[in-house]
Design an enzyme around this catalytic site. Structure first.
Site, PDB file in Angstrom:
ATOM      1  N   LYS A   2      -0.378   4.803   4.390  1.00  0.00           N
ATOM      2  CA  LYS A   2      -1.422   3.921   5.451  1.00  0.00           C
ATOM      3  C   LYS A   2      -1.082   3.947   6.656  1.00  0.00           C
ATOM      4  CE  LYS A   2      -3.677  -0.467   4.885  1.00  0.00           C
ATOM      5  NZ  LYS A   2      -5.177   0.238   5.117  1.00  0.00           N
TER       6      LYS A   2
ATOM      7  N   HIS B 166       0.767  -1.185  -0.169  1.00  0.00           N
ATOM      8  CA  HIS B 166      -0.096   0.002   0.015  1.00  0.00           C
ATOM      9  C   HIS B 166       0.899   1.272   0.020  1.00  0.00           C
ATOM     10  CE1 HIS B 166      -3.118  -2.718   1.259  1.00  0.00           C
ATOM     11  NE2 HIS B 166      -4.093  -1.856   0.817  1.00  0.00           N
TER      12      HIS B 166
HETATM   13  P1  NAD Z   1      -7.254   9.767   4.554  1.00  0.00           P
HETATM   14  O1  NAD Z   1      -6.125  10.085   5.687  1.00  0.00           O
HETATM   15  O2  NAD Z   1      -6.631  10.274   3.319  1.00  0.00           O
HETATM   16  O3  NAD Z   1      -8.466  10.164   5.062  1.00  0.00           O
HETATM   17  C1  NAD Z   1      -9.126   9.997   6.477  1.00  0.00           C
HETATM   18  C2  NAD Z   1      -9.901  10.852   6.466  1.00  0.00           C
HETATM   19  O4  NAD Z   1     -10.608  10.885   7.798  1.00  0.00           O
HETATM   20  C3  NAD Z   1      -9.529  12.400   6.544  1.00  0.00           C
HETATM   21  O5  NAD Z   1     -10.428  13.078   5.541  1.00  0.00           O
HETATM   22  C4  NAD Z   1      -9.666  13.067   8.002  1.00  0.00           C
HETATM   23  O6  NAD Z   1     -10.174  14.544   7.994  1.00  0.00           O
HETATM   24  C5  NAD Z   1     -10.840  12.027   8.633  1.00  0.00           C
HETATM   25  N1  NAD Z   1     -10.620  11.886   9.998  1.00  0.00           N
HETATM   26  C6  NAD Z   1      -9.577  11.940  10.771  1.00  0.00           C
HETATM   27  N2  NAD Z   1      -9.704  12.079  11.935  1.00  0.00           N
HETATM   28  C7  NAD Z   1     -11.350  12.447  12.216  1.00  0.00           C
HETATM   29  C8  NAD Z   1     -12.009  12.648  13.312  1.00  0.00           C
HETATM   30  N3  NAD Z   1     -11.610  12.237  14.465  1.00  0.00           N
HETATM   31  N4  NAD Z   1     -13.361  12.865  12.971  1.00  0.00           N
HETATM   32  C9  NAD Z   1     -13.832  12.905  11.584  1.00  0.00           C
HETATM   33  N5  NAD Z   1     -12.789  12.615  10.587  1.00  0.00           N
HETATM   34  C10 NAD Z   1     -11.732  12.428  10.697  1.00  0.00           C
HETATM   35  O7  NAD Z   1      -7.008   8.072   4.484  1.00  0.00           O
HETATM   36  P2  NAD Z   1      -7.675   7.247   3.492  1.00  0.00           P
HETATM   37  O8  NAD Z   1      -6.683   6.594   2.458  1.00  0.00           O
HETATM   38  O9  NAD Z   1      -8.864   8.086   2.586  1.00  0.00           O
HETATM   39  O10 NAD Z   1      -8.327   5.886   4.174  1.00  0.00           O
HETATM   40  C11 NAD Z   1      -9.413   6.024   5.211  1.00  0.00           C
HETATM   41  C12 NAD Z   1      -9.604   4.934   5.566  1.00  0.00           C
HETATM   42  O11 NAD Z   1     -10.321   4.131   4.586  1.00  0.00           O
HETATM   43  C13 NAD Z   1      -8.445   4.040   6.168  1.00  0.00           C
HETATM   44  O12 NAD Z   1      -8.933   3.190   7.269  1.00  0.00           O
HETATM   45  C14 NAD Z   1      -8.353   3.011   5.155  1.00  0.00           C
HETATM   46  O13 NAD Z   1      -7.505   1.862   5.648  1.00  0.00           O
HETATM   47  C15 NAD Z   1      -9.643   2.782   4.731  1.00  0.00           C
HETATM   48  N6  NAD Z   1      -9.691   2.271   3.392  1.00  0.00           N
HETATM   49  C16 NAD Z   1     -10.657   1.254   3.105  1.00  0.00           C
HETATM   50  C17 NAD Z   1     -11.115   0.690   1.808  1.00  0.00           C
HETATM   51  C18 NAD Z   1     -11.879  -0.433   1.913  1.00  0.00           C
HETATM   52  O14 NAD Z   1     -12.489  -0.764   0.557  1.00  0.00           O
HETATM   53  N7  NAD Z   1     -12.740  -0.663   2.596  1.00  0.00           N
HETATM   54  C19 NAD Z   1     -10.266   1.361   0.784  1.00  0.00           C
HETATM   55  C20 NAD Z   1      -9.190   2.213   0.862  1.00  0.00           C
HETATM   56  C21 NAD Z   1      -9.043   2.695   2.241  1.00  0.00           C
END
Ligand code: NAD
Length: 274
Positions: free
Chosen positions: A166, A162
């Site tokens: 991450k 990844h």
């Molecule tokens: P990122 O860091 O780009 O985004 C995280 C978001 O969460 C940001 O917008 C941030 O502002 C918000 N955030 C952080 N703390 C917060 C809080 N206390 N209250 C509200 N919002 C808050 O991360 P990303 O790459 O977009 O990934 C996000 C999550 O999704 C991760 O856990 C990742 O592993 C997961 N993910 C899952 C899949 C899937 O298919 N299930 C695919 C990709 C990523």
């Protein structure tokens, strides 16, 4: 008609989700899916901007970015949440209180947090999956088949890669792959998982499932599972080339939830693979 709210909208996945809803509106029309609320907690910078501007679309979407979901509680039916575990628990509580459906894509939950999600699903409908890509979910099915046929006499290794940002390792998808394989072998992943070989001295333990994680650059998500024995090796690989695949899957899950009142589902259910 599913009115969708997106939290974490300024994050990598959040932006893809806003785009995915906008694209699905074009595909299915606004009578099937619409954007109800777009929430970013990260900065005042995005506040009151049109969601289309936030994700750099050419057109406006007519929804302003807000920083508090409670102010838009009447504007949506399903929340899509790809944030961090602590924030997701907060949104879970809110959805439970307000009777809203939920799609959870966040990874890295503790067992206690997962138990809370399961409990909430007695009252609201939830799709919770570590990976929303259609290809990965097909791969999970193939892994189950392969484990049943050759898992008992093969060494099983799961390798994932990844992007450098991450937070959790191994990925939620790699863990889910391990769980499905362990379950297909009639066991629990906790009895078989080996996460840190550097901490162990000695030969590979028979029946163990090894994990390895690579972090670098902007890799959207790659998983390879190897079933290795003395005569042959089967490798099942999935490579996501764009995060949009997860976003489209999550929107599909949100639409699928429309006629569900309660229950905990995963992407296998959404795709009819369970
Ligand atoms: P990122 O860091 O780009 O985004 C995280 C978001 O969460 C940001 O917008 C941030 O502002 C918000 N955030 C952080 N703390 C917060 C809080 N206390 N209250 C509200 N919002 C808050 O991360 P990303 O790459 O977009 O990934 C996000 C999550 O999704 C991760 O856990 C990742 O592993 C997961 N993910 C899952 C899949 C899937 O298919 N299930 C695919 C990709 C990523």
């Amino acid at each position: 008609m599913s009115r969708i709210a997106i939290v974490g909208a300024s994050g990598r996945m959040g932006r893809c989700l806003v785009k995915a809803v906008a694209q699905q509106q074009v595909i299915y029309g606004q009578n099937v899916v619409s954007l109800g609320a777009v929430v970013s907690n990260s900065s005042l910078l995005f506040r009151d901007q049109d969601a289309g501007e936030l994700v750099q679309l050419d057109n406006k979407l007519g929804i302003l970015v807000i920083n508090d979901l409670t102010t838009a509680i009447d504007e949506f039916d399903v929340l899509i949440d790809f944030t961090i575990p602590d924030a997701s628990m907060k949104y879970l509580k809110l959805c439970r209180q307000a009777g809203k459906k939920l799609v959870i894509g966040t990874t890295g939950f503790t067992d206690a947090q997962k138990a809370e999600i399961t409990k909430a699903a007695e009252e609201i409908a939830i799709v919770f999956a570590p990976n929303f890509s259609v290809g990965v979910n097909l791969s999970l099915k193939l892994l189950e088949m392969t484990a049943k046929v050759m898992g008992e006499y093969s060494d099983i290794e799961i390798i994932e890669a990844h992007h450098r940002y991450k937070i959790d390792a191994p990925s939620g998808t790699a863990l889910r792959m391990g769980e499905i394989i362990a379950n297909a072998l009639g066991d629990d992943l906790n009895n078989r998982a080996v996460y840190d070989r550097a901490a162990i001295r000695g030969e590979r333990k028979s029946g163990s499932i090894g994990f390895a994680s690579i972090r670098g650059g902007d890799i959207a998500g790659e998983h390879t599972v190897m079933f290795i024995n003395d005569e042959e090796r089967v490798e099942i690989t999935h490579k996501a080339s764009s995060r949009m695949t997860f976003a489209h899957g999550a929107v599909r899950a949100a639409v699928w939830l429309a006629d569900k009142k309660t229950g905990l589902y995963d992407m296998q259910d959404v795709l009819g693979l369970s």
